[in-house]
Design a protein around this motif. Structure first.
Motif, PDB file in Angstrom:
ATOM      1  N   ILE A  18      -1.607 -12.693   3.988  1.00 23.44           N
ATOM      2  CA  ILE A  18      -2.678 -11.467   3.623  1.00 23.44           C
ATOM      3  C   ILE A  18      -3.787 -11.832   5.320  1.00 23.44           C
ATOM      4  CG2 ILE A  18      -3.534 -10.965   1.765  1.00 23.44           C
ATOM      5  CD1 ILE A  18      -6.230 -11.857   2.215  1.00 23.44           C
ATOM      6  N   VAL A  19      -2.921 -13.098   6.005  1.00 20.42           N
ATOM      7  CA  VAL A  19      -3.056 -13.167   7.533  1.00 20.42           C
ATOM      8  C   VAL A  19      -3.941 -12.408   8.464  1.00 20.42           C
ATOM      9  CG1 VAL A  19      -0.959 -14.375   8.262  1.00 20.42           C
ATOM     10  CG2 VAL A  19      -3.218 -15.541   9.013  1.00 20.42           C
ATOM     11  N   ASP A  20      -3.138 -10.847   8.073  1.00 18.58           N
ATOM     12  CA  ASP A  20      -3.036 -10.728   9.234  1.00 18.58           C
ATOM     13  C   ASP A  20      -3.454  -9.125   8.881  1.00 18.58           C
ATOM     14  OD1 ASP A  20      -2.571 -11.833  11.731  1.00 18.58           O
ATOM     15  OD2 ASP A  20       0.027 -11.892  11.509  1.00 18.58           O
ATOM     16  N   ALA A  21      -3.897  -9.166   7.495  1.00 16.96           N
ATOM     17  CA  ALA A  21      -3.974  -7.800   6.918  1.00 16.96           C
ATOM     18  C   ALA A  21      -5.709  -7.367   7.175  1.00 16.96           C
ATOM     19  CB  ALA A  21      -3.610  -8.339   5.083  1.00 16.96           C
ATOM     20  N   THR A  23      -7.148  -4.290   5.942  1.00 22.76           N
ATOM     21  CA  THR A  23      -7.404  -2.918   4.919  1.00 22.76           C
ATOM     22  C   THR A  23      -7.068  -3.394   3.756  1.00 22.76           C
ATOM     23  OG1 THR A  23      -5.860  -1.451   5.308  1.00 22.76           O
ATOM     24  CG2 THR A  23      -7.822  -1.128   7.021  1.00 22.76           C
ATOM     25  N   ALA A  24      -7.584  -2.526   2.530  1.00 16.38           N
ATOM     26  CA  ALA A  24      -6.882  -2.195   1.445  1.00 16.38           C
ATOM     27  C   ALA A  24      -5.660  -2.366   1.127  1.00 16.38           C
ATOM     28  CB  ALA A  24      -7.751  -1.211  -0.151  1.00 16.38           C
ATOM     29  N   ASP A  25      -5.457  -1.136   2.181  1.00 20.71           N
ATOM     30  CA  ASP A  25      -3.756  -0.672   2.104  1.00 20.71           C
ATOM     31  C   ASP A  25      -2.761  -2.167   2.991  1.00 20.71           C
ATOM     32  OD1 ASP A  25      -4.026   1.542   0.711  1.00 20.71           O
ATOM     33  OD2 ASP A  25      -4.352   2.793   2.300  1.00 20.71           O
ATOM     34  N   GLU A  26      -3.275  -1.759   3.945  1.00 17.23           N
ATOM     35  CA  GLU A  26      -1.969  -3.310   4.618  1.00 17.23           C
ATOM     36  C   GLU A  26      -2.027  -5.115   3.728  1.00 17.23           C
ATOM     37  OE1 GLU A  26      -5.202  -4.041   7.953  1.00 17.23           O
ATOM     38  OE2 GLU A  26      -4.046  -2.764   9.272  1.00 17.23           O
ATOM     39  N   MET A  27      -3.073  -5.055   2.895  1.00 19.06           N
ATOM     40  CA  MET A  27      -2.908  -6.249   2.437  1.00 19.06           C
ATOM     41  C   MET A  27      -1.969  -6.475   0.928  1.00 19.06           C
ATOM     42  SD  MET A  27      -6.998  -7.766   1.318  1.00 19.06           S
ATOM     43  CE  MET A  27      -8.432  -7.720   2.616  1.00 19.06           C
ATOM     44  N   ALA A  28      -2.362  -4.298   1.022  1.00 17.62           N
ATOM     45  CA  ALA A  28      -0.937  -4.179  -0.171  1.00 17.62           C
ATOM     46  C   ALA A  28       0.380  -4.542   0.036  1.00 17.62           C
ATOM     47  CB  ALA A  28      -1.653  -2.821  -1.318  1.00 17.62           C
ATOM     48  N   ILE A  29       0.390  -3.995   0.970  1.00 11.88           N
ATOM     49  CA  ILE A  29       1.788  -3.964   1.472  1.00 11.88           C
ATOM     50  C   ILE A  29       2.149  -5.584   1.846  1.00 11.88           C
ATOM     51  CG2 ILE A  29       2.985  -3.658   3.996  1.00 11.88           C
ATOM     52  CD1 ILE A  29       1.283  -1.345   4.143  1.00 11.88           C
ATOM     53  N   SER A  30       1.347  -6.904   2.741  1.00 10.46           N
ATOM     54  CA  SER A  30       1.741  -7.496   2.627  1.00 10.46           C
ATOM     55  C   SER A  30       1.537  -8.356   1.466  1.00 10.46           C
ATOM     56  CB  SER A  30       0.086  -8.655   3.668  1.00 10.46           C
ATOM     57  OG  SER A  30       0.032  -8.226   4.159  1.00 10.46           O
ATOM     58  N   TRP A  31       1.412  -8.181   0.290  1.00  9.92           N
ATOM     59  CA  TRP A  31       1.289  -8.874  -1.409  1.00  9.92           C
ATOM     60  C   TRP A  31       2.551  -8.451  -1.613  1.00  9.92           C
ATOM     61  CZ3 TRP A  31       0.125 -12.622  -3.655  1.00  9.92           C
ATOM     62  CH2 TRP A  31      -1.285 -12.997  -3.929  1.00  9.92           C
ATOM     63  N   CYS A  32       3.093  -7.224  -1.177  1.00 14.86           N
ATOM     64  CA  CYS A  32       4.361  -6.423  -1.775  1.00 14.86           C
ATOM     65  C   CYS A  32       5.451  -7.183  -1.725  1.00 14.86           C
ATOM     66  CB  CYS A  32       4.860  -4.850  -1.265  1.00 14.86           C
ATOM     67  SG  CYS A  32       6.098  -4.124  -1.869  1.00 14.86           S
ATOM     68  N   TYR A  33       5.180  -7.776   0.201  1.00 17.80           N
ATOM     69  CA  TYR A  33       6.387  -8.642   1.048  1.00 17.80           C
ATOM     70  C   TYR A  33       6.141  -9.136   0.695  1.00 17.80           C
ATOM     71  CZ  TYR A  33       6.864  -4.798   5.082  1.00 17.80           C
ATOM     72  OH  TYR A  33       6.788  -3.369   5.058  1.00 17.80           O
ATOM     73  N   HIS A  34       5.329 -10.180   0.632  1.00 21.09           N
ATOM     74  CA  HIS A  34       5.301 -11.799  -0.001  1.00 21.09           C
ATOM     75  C   HIS A  34       5.887 -11.744  -1.512  1.00 21.09           C
ATOM     76  CE1 HIS A  34       3.531 -15.844  -0.311  1.00 21.09           C
ATOM     77  NE2 HIS A  34       3.579 -15.165  -2.075  1.00 21.09           N
ATOM     78  N   LEU A  35       5.238 -10.899  -2.862  1.00 22.24           N
ATOM     79  CA  LEU A  35       6.222 -11.212  -3.609  1.00 22.24           C
ATOM     80  C   LEU A  35       8.000 -10.793  -3.987  1.00 22.24           C
ATOM     81  CD1 LEU A  35       3.290  -9.223  -5.538  1.00 22.24           C
ATOM     82  CD2 LEU A  35       3.947 -11.443  -5.603  1.00 22.24           C
ATOM     83  N   GLU A  36       8.350 -10.060  -2.840  1.00 21.00           N
ATOM     84  CA  GLU A  36       9.685  -9.391  -2.821  1.00 21.00           C
ATOM     85  C   GLU A  36      10.462 -10.870  -2.162  1.00 21.00           C
ATOM     86  OE1 GLU A  36      10.490  -6.215   0.164  1.00 21.00           O
ATOM     87  OE2 GLU A  36      11.808  -5.332  -1.899  1.00 21.00           O
ATOM     88  N   TRP A 114      -5.249 -13.515  -7.876  1.00 17.42           N
ATOM     89  CA  TRP A 114      -5.851 -12.420  -6.949  1.00 17.42           C
ATOM     90  C   TRP A 114      -6.242 -11.277  -7.337  1.00 17.42           C
ATOM     91  CZ3 TRP A 114      -7.300 -11.677  -1.943  1.00 17.42           C
ATOM     92  CH2 TRP A 114      -7.274 -11.007  -0.975  1.00 17.42           C
ATOM     93  N   ASN A 115      -5.920 -10.448  -8.197  1.00 18.92           N
ATOM     94  CA  ASN A 115      -5.446  -9.008  -9.308  1.00 18.92           C
ATOM     95  C   ASN A 115      -6.656  -9.767 -10.226  1.00 18.92           C
ATOM     96  OD1 ASN A 115      -5.650  -7.068 -11.096  1.00 18.92           O
ATOM     97  ND2 ASN A 115      -3.779  -6.161  -9.757  1.00 18.92           N
ATOM     98  N   GLY A 116      -7.369 -10.416 -10.780  1.00 11.65           N
ATOM     99  CA  GLY A 116      -7.949 -10.351 -11.853  1.00 11.65           C
ATOM    100  C   GLY A 116      -9.308 -11.305 -11.414  1.00 11.65           C
ATOM    101  N   ASP A 117      -9.175 -11.330  -9.575  1.00 12.27           N
ATOM    102  CA  ASP A 117     -10.831 -11.803  -9.184  1.00 12.27           C
ATOM    103  C   ASP A 117     -10.823 -10.580  -8.311  1.00 12.27           C
ATOM    104  OD1 ASP A 117     -12.514 -13.276  -9.137  1.00 12.27           O
ATOM    105  OD2 ASP A 117     -11.867 -14.309  -7.724  1.00 12.27           O
ATOM    106  N   GLY A 118     -10.392  -9.676  -8.462  1.00 12.55           N
ATOM    107  CA  GLY A 118     -10.330  -8.280  -7.709  1.00 12.55           C
ATOM    108  C   GLY A 118      -9.955  -8.643  -5.804  1.00 12.55           C
ATOM    109  N   GLY A 119      -8.875  -9.438  -6.055  1.00 14.98           N
ATOM    110  CA  GLY A 119      -8.860  -8.751  -4.188  1.00 14.98           C
ATOM    111  C   GLY A 119     -10.574  -9.879  -3.228  1.00 14.98           C
ATOM    112  N   ARG A 120     -11.381 -10.816  -3.767  1.00 10.61           N
ATOM    113  CA  ARG A 120     -12.625 -11.203  -3.355  1.00 10.61           C
ATOM    114  C   ARG A 120     -12.034 -11.638  -1.994  1.00 10.61           C
ATOM    115  NH1 ARG A 120     -12.912 -16.797  -3.508  1.00 10.61           N
ATOM    116  NH2 ARG A 120     -11.559 -17.170  -5.447  1.00 10.61           N
ATOM    117  N   LEU A 121     -10.846 -12.386  -1.954  1.00 12.18           N
ATOM    118  CA  LEU A 121     -11.524 -12.504  -0.043  1.00 12.18           C
ATOM    119  C   LEU A 121     -11.210 -11.756   1.060  1.00 12.18           C
ATOM    120  CD1 LEU A 121      -8.670 -15.276  -0.179  1.00 12.18           C
ATOM    121  CD2 LEU A 121     -10.846 -15.591  -0.146  1.00 12.18           C
ATOM    122  N   GLY A 122     -11.022  -9.986   0.038  1.00 15.74           N
ATOM    123  CA  GLY A 122     -10.678  -8.531   1.470  1.00 15.74           C
ATOM    124  C   GLY A 122     -11.680  -8.168   1.898  1.00 15.74           C
TER     125      GLY A 122
END
Length: 122
Positions: A18-21, A23-36, A114-122
């Motif tokens: 999530i280096v350049d994310a 907002t919540a939407d940017e973080m979601a997109i970053s996670w999606c790309y990373h997982l893929e 990340w998900n279980g902790d509520g994305g606390r870094l965001g």
């Protein structure tokens, strides 16, 4: 993940995923790309909790064949599974990976953390 502390995981998530994310939407997109990028499909997974949005039952095993085409929510990542005679998306947080490579395992474990902790870094 031998010996890795939550601090090390937090650093990796912050610096690699999530280096350049911002907002919540940017973080979601970053996670999606990373997982893929990190997960090797297909792989077997087991349902670890029943959810009202999914027909899977606890301990049921399914093949995971890919990511869904779109980010459905900033709080969930959905993966495509084969179940009975069709494919559909289920929350990755509902699944435990079985026999997978280390990159896939780490990516899924990081998402669960990340998900279980509520994305606390965001």
């Amino acid at each position: 993940m031998t010996g890795e502390t939550d601090k090390e995981r937090d650093e990796r998530i912050r610096n690699e995923i999530i280096v350049d994310a911002y907002t919540a939407d940017e973080m979601a997109i970053s996670w999606c790309y990373h997982l893929e990028r990190q997960m090797s499909f297909p792989f077997q997974a087991r349902c670890i909790e029943e959810r009202t949005i999914s027909p899977l039952r606890e301990d049921e095993e399914v093949p995971v064949v890919g990511m869904t085409d779109e980010v459905v929510s900033s709080r969930e990542m959905f993966v495509l599974v084969e179940w009975r005679d069709r494919e559909f998306g289920v929350p990755l947080s509902q699944l435990e990976v079985l026999d997978v490579d280390s990159d896939t395992r780490q990516a899924v474990n990081d998402w669960h953390y990340w998900n279980g902790d509520g994305g606390r870094l965001g």
